[in-house]
Design a protein around this motif. Structure first.
Motif, PDB file in Angstrom:
ATOM      1  N   THR A   1     -10.466  -6.457  26.595  1.00 15.24           N
ATOM      2  CA  THR A   1     -10.997  -6.996  25.316  1.00 15.24           C
ATOM      3  C   THR A   1     -13.157  -7.323  24.781  1.00 15.24           C
ATOM      4  N   ASP A   2     -12.290  -8.124  24.006  1.00 13.02           N
ATOM      5  CA  ASP A   2     -13.731  -8.338  23.355  1.00 13.02           C
ATOM      6  C   ASP A   2     -14.404 -10.502  24.009  1.00 13.02           C
TER       7      ASP A   2
ATOM      8  N   LEU B   1     -13.556  -3.322  19.034  1.00 13.18           N
ATOM      9  CA  LEU B   1     -12.979  -1.619  19.730  1.00 13.18           C
ATOM     10  C   LEU B   1     -12.602  -1.351  18.435  1.00 13.18           C
ATOM     11  N   LEU B   2     -11.791  -1.836  17.248  1.00 11.25           N
ATOM     12  CA  LEU B   2     -11.126  -1.266  15.999  1.00 11.25           C
ATOM     13  C   LEU B   2     -11.814  -1.295  15.237  1.00 11.25           C
ATOM     14  N   GLU B   3     -13.267  -2.419  15.267  1.00  8.93           N
ATOM     15  CA  GLU B   3     -13.900  -1.686  14.336  1.00  8.93           C
ATOM     16  C   GLU B   3     -14.695  -0.386  13.903  1.00  8.93           C
TER      17      GLU B   3
ATOM     18  N   ILE C   1     -17.620  -2.398  26.686  1.00  3.80           N
ATOM     19  CA  ILE C   1     -17.117  -2.281  25.723  1.00  3.80           C
ATOM     20  C   ILE C   1     -17.642  -0.907  24.963  1.00  3.80           C
ATOM     21  N   GLU C   2     -18.102   0.337  25.862  1.00  2.00           N
ATOM     22  CA  GLU C   2     -19.060   1.531  25.393  1.00  2.00           C
ATOM     23  C   GLU C   2     -17.466   2.028  26.203  1.00  2.00           C
TER      24      GLU C   2
ATOM     25  N   ILE D   1     -18.647  -5.237  35.779  1.00  2.13           N
ATOM     26  CA  ILE D   1     -19.003  -4.430  34.994  1.00  2.13           C
ATOM     27  C   ILE D   1     -19.943  -5.156  33.915  1.00  2.13           C
ATOM     28  N   GLY D   2     -20.795  -4.001  33.448  1.00  2.00           N
ATOM     29  CA  GLY D   2     -21.754  -4.924  32.262  1.00  2.00           C
ATOM     30  C   GLY D   2     -20.834  -4.558  31.187  1.00  2.00           C
TER      31      GLY D   2
END
Length: 372
Positions: A295-296, A132-134, A325-326, A319-320
């Motif tokens: 989270t990751d 997320l932060l990257e 992540i998106e 969820i995929g």
């Protein structure tokens, strides 16, 4: 390098790893640098170690002027081993996953840099929000992830010492102490990163920061806004509110995003918090998610080739990976773009045909929308 004279730079990651699973690539145009730093608050004693000044580990993700990035394993060894045991992951698997950042890369000069501070969930780590932060850094932001010793699963320091989570029985006093230290940690990190000398080696013009968090970190983000007007906005990923954040007024924009099942079960703190707000607020439910879809870990399931068992789905949901992540990335970035005056906030204001799995709850207080 001036970074090493400025702060203790910790490079404990393995080198020369080939064909490792890698976190999802960032979506912005900028390459990313990262600093993993130990910082000490000499004005404050640690509530859990009263003879010692409060010390923290932080990770600063930022745009870099360098054209190539030599990614490294992104979870430190003790934390990786601990999470492998806690979540029944294959031994040694987390240490193989690499990030998308270059340690101590030269920062890209950006006028009026915008910062986000991030607080992890209870018993977790600053490192499990790296994807997320990257991504936020790749879009020109400076994102600072904060470890909260004695509430994080484990925090590893440059001298090899490790602080594990306090194992006392859960009581209101323990939770209040964790919560109080988190808020004070956020203020301390805001203070020492306010002009980004810690990154650039000299003061720069910056905006007031935004603040976000997952789980208990989301409650702390709200508490930090309630107690101080220094932040421009706050974002809570699936966290129950606690203490003064249950009914306190943040007075500035605040966004709640979570799964359809409240954590803990039956929690009503979101309703109480929203009813107390006089500023803009929204609540968005992401169907198909569980608590760790924010989270990751939702990416690590696929990166490590884990089957989607009922146990895994109870952890991250159905969820995929790419979609989860998106959603994390797009909604947080849309929010910070808006509060920093870089976007119209349309995505965060209500339902979108691009994200049909996201359901917006009616605003508690009818105010102008973000785009209005």
């Amino acid at each position: 390098m001036f970074f090493q004279s400025l702060v203790s730079l910790w490079v404990i990651f393995l080198l020369g790893v080939e064909a490792n699973p890698q976190l999802p690539p960032p979506t912005g145009h900028q390459k990313i640098g990262v600093l993993h730093l130990e910082v000490v608050d000499h004005t404050r004693k640690d509530l859990f170690s009263p003879l010692d000044n409060r010390k923290l580990m932080i990770s600063i993700y930022y745009p870099t002027k360098e054209k190539t990035v030599d990614a490294q394993p992104y979870i430190t060894p003790v934390v990786a081993s601990l999470f492998e045991v806690q979540h029944s992951l294959p031994n040694g698997s987390l240490s193989t996953v690499i990030d998308n950042s270059k340690i101590a890369a030269r920062p890209l000069p950006i006028h009026n840099t915008r910062r986000l501070l991030f607080s992890h969930g209870g018993g977790q780590s600053r490192l499990i929000h790296t994807a997320l932060l990257e991504d936020l850094a790749s879009h020109g932001y400076v994102a600072v992830s904060i470890d909260h010793p004695y509430d994080a699963a484990a925090v590893e320091f440059p001298d090899g010492s490790v602080i594990y989570r306090d194992s006392s029985p859960f009581t209101t006093i323990l939770l209040d102490n964790w919560y109080r230290q988190r808020i004070d940690d956020i203020y301390f990190i805001d203070n020492i990163t306010s002009d980004l000398s810690i990154l650039y080696g000299h003061p720069r013009n910056t905006h007031p920061a935004a603040v976000a968090g997952h789980s208990f970190g989301g409650a702390a983000a709200a508490g930090a806004m309630i107690e101080s007007h220094r932040f421009v906005g706050g974002f809570n990923f699936d966290g129950a509110f606690w203490n003064n954040s249950i009914s306190g007024d943040a007075q500035r924009p605040f966004f709640i995003m979570g799964g359809p099942i409240r954590i803990p079960a039956g929690d009503t703190s979101w309703d109480s918090f929203r009813a107390a707000q006089t500023g803009w607020e929204r609540e968005a439910i992401v169907n198909g998610t569980q608590h760790f879809a924010f989270t990751d870990f939702v990416a690590l399931v696929d990166l490590l080739g884990l089957p989607r068992t009922p146990e895994i789905e109870a952890f991250v949901g159905t969820i995929g990976t790419s979609r989860a992540i998106e959603i994390q990335r797009v909604y947080l970035r849309s929010f910070v773009d808006w509060v920093f005056g870089r976007g119209n906030g349309g995505l965060i204001d209500g339902p979108s045909s691009e994200f049909p799995e996201i359901e917006f709850m009616p605003p508690e207080n009818e105010l102008n929308g973000a785009s209005g």
